[in-house]
Design an enzyme around this catalytic site. Structure first.
Site, PDB file in Angstrom:
ATOM      1  N   ASP A 193     -12.151  80.347  13.093  1.00 11.64           N
ATOM      2  CA  ASP A 193     -13.486  80.948  13.008  1.00 11.64           C
ATOM      3  C   ASP A 193     -13.490  82.175  13.923  1.00 11.64           C
ATOM      4  OD1 ASP A 193     -13.667  79.961  15.579  1.00 11.64           O
ATOM      5  OD2 ASP A 193     -15.532  78.844  15.266  1.00 11.64           O
ATOM      6  N   CYS A 211     -10.237  77.574  16.964  1.00 10.41           N
ATOM      7  CA  CYS A 211     -11.644  77.940  17.134  1.00 10.41           C
ATOM      8  C   CYS A 211     -11.853  78.158  18.622  1.00 10.41           C
ATOM      9  CB  CYS A 211     -12.583  76.898  16.513  1.00 10.41           C
ATOM     10  SG  CYS A 211     -12.532  75.251  17.231  1.00 10.41           S
ATOM     11  N   THR A 213     -12.772  76.016  20.966  1.00 10.71           N
ATOM     12  CA  THR A 213     -12.189  74.909  21.730  1.00 10.71           C
ATOM     13  C   THR A 213     -11.013  74.232  21.026  1.00 10.71           C
ATOM     14  OG1 THR A 213     -13.687  73.370  20.648  1.00 10.71           O
ATOM     15  CG2 THR A 213     -14.429  74.326  22.747  1.00 10.71           C
ATOM     16  N   HIS A 249       5.559  61.736  17.313  1.00 12.29           N
ATOM     17  CA  HIS A 249       5.019  60.386  17.086  1.00 12.29           C
ATOM     18  C   HIS A 249       3.968  60.323  15.986  1.00 12.29           C
ATOM     19  CE1 HIS A 249       6.291  58.402  21.164  1.00 12.29           C
ATOM     20  NE2 HIS A 249       7.290  59.020  20.548  1.00 12.29           N
ATOM     21  N   ARG A 280     -10.742  79.756  23.694  1.00 13.28           N
ATOM     22  CA  ARG A 280     -11.472  79.779  24.970  1.00 13.28           C
ATOM     23  C   ARG A 280     -10.891  78.771  25.964  1.00 13.28           C
ATOM     24  NH1 ARG A 280     -17.168  79.651  21.615  1.00 13.28           N
ATOM     25  NH2 ARG A 280     -16.872  81.680  20.610  1.00 13.28           N
ATOM     26  N   ARG A 301       9.609  53.496  14.075  1.00 16.29           N
ATOM     27  CA  ARG A 301       8.420  52.653  14.301  1.00 16.29           C
ATOM     28  C   ARG A 301       7.111  53.411  14.071  1.00 16.29           C
ATOM     29  NH1 ARG A 301      10.234  54.696  18.924  1.00 16.29           N
ATOM     30  NH2 ARG A 301       8.827  55.336  20.592  1.00 16.29           N
ATOM     31  N   HIS A 302       7.199  54.748  14.105  1.00 13.03           N
ATOM     32  CA  HIS A 302       5.971  55.541  13.942  1.00 13.03           C
ATOM     33  C   HIS A 302       5.512  55.612  12.483  1.00 13.03           C
ATOM     34  CE1 HIS A 302       6.466  56.533  18.088  1.00 13.03           C
ATOM     35  NE2 HIS A 302       7.680  56.988  17.859  1.00 13.03           N
TER      36      HIS A 302
HETATM   37  C1  RB5 Z   1     -18.249  78.847  18.042  1.00 14.58           C
HETATM   38  O1  RB5 Z   1     -19.148  79.354  18.962  1.00 14.58           O
HETATM   39  C2  RB5 Z   1     -17.660  77.532  18.550  1.00 14.58           C
HETATM   40  O2  RB5 Z   1     -18.637  76.555  18.535  1.00 14.58           O
HETATM   41  C3  RB5 Z   1     -16.466  77.126  17.738  1.00 14.58           C
HETATM   42  O3  RB5 Z   1     -15.508  78.142  17.772  1.00 14.58           O
HETATM   43  C4  RB5 Z   1     -15.732  75.883  18.189  1.00 14.58           C
HETATM   44  O4  RB5 Z   1     -15.435  75.942  19.545  1.00 14.58           O
HETATM   45  C5  RB5 Z   1     -16.314  74.608  17.761  1.00 14.58           C
HETATM   46  O5  RB5 Z   1     -15.760  73.530  18.023  1.00 14.58           O
END
Ligand code: RB5
Length: 147
Positions: free
Chosen positions: A9, A66, A68, A99, A110, A133-134
């Site tokens: 995104d 994205c 996070t 695994h 970020r 085993r996996h």
């Molecule tokens: C966008 O602001 C943010 O929410 C998205 O990139 C992501 O981190 C969502 O999990």
């Protein structure tokens, strides 16, 4: 792993471009599923495009970014056949292949810097699935999709 599907995104847009250059410099084939600008957009849309392409077997694996890494991983894991792992350390990037045979690697622009992101990608792509085993554990994950 030679054919890679990638998406992000707006929160992962810059790092996606850097990862694409990194993959191309290693001679890997990469298809960019977007987003293609900084404009605000919805991460599930790109997770779906990459997830469906990987689940169909059109690509060996996927990379989703994205802000996070969490949103794209949650969304991609809703696609049948996808095992998406959200990582921010190199050990986990290796182990999600070794695994869990993760077929999509996710991380956050970020959260990780440029250098660590490239290390995560390399660790993931260079680590083989250990099998043995996996296998039965992954089969149990697959079985959950039919419940
Ligand atoms: C966008 O602001 C943010 O929410 C998205 O990139 C992501 O981190 C969502 O999990």
């Amino acid at each position: 792993m030679k054919k890679i599907a990638i998406g992000s995104d707006h929160g992962g847009f810059i790092l996606k471009g850097e990862v694409i250059e990194h993959l191309k410099s290693k001679g890997l084939e990469v298809k960019d599923f977007g987003t293609y600008s900084h404009d605000s957009c919805d991460y599930p849309d790109y997770a779906a495009l990459v997830g469906e392409a990987v689940a169909k077997g059109e690509y060996d694996c996927g990379i989703l970014i994205c802000g996070t890494g969490i949103g794209v991983s949650i969304a991609a894991n809703k696609v049948r056949g996808i095992r998406a792992a959200c990582v921010s350390d190199t050990f986990s990037a290796k182990m999600c292949r070794a695994h869990n045979n993760a077929n999509i690697l996710c991380f956050g622009e970020r959260v990780v810097g440029h250098g660590l992101a490239m290390e995560l990608v390399d660790a993931y792509l260079e680590t083989p699935f250990e099998g043995e085993r996996h296998i039965k554990r992954i089969e149990k994950i697959t079985a959950l999709e039919s419940k």
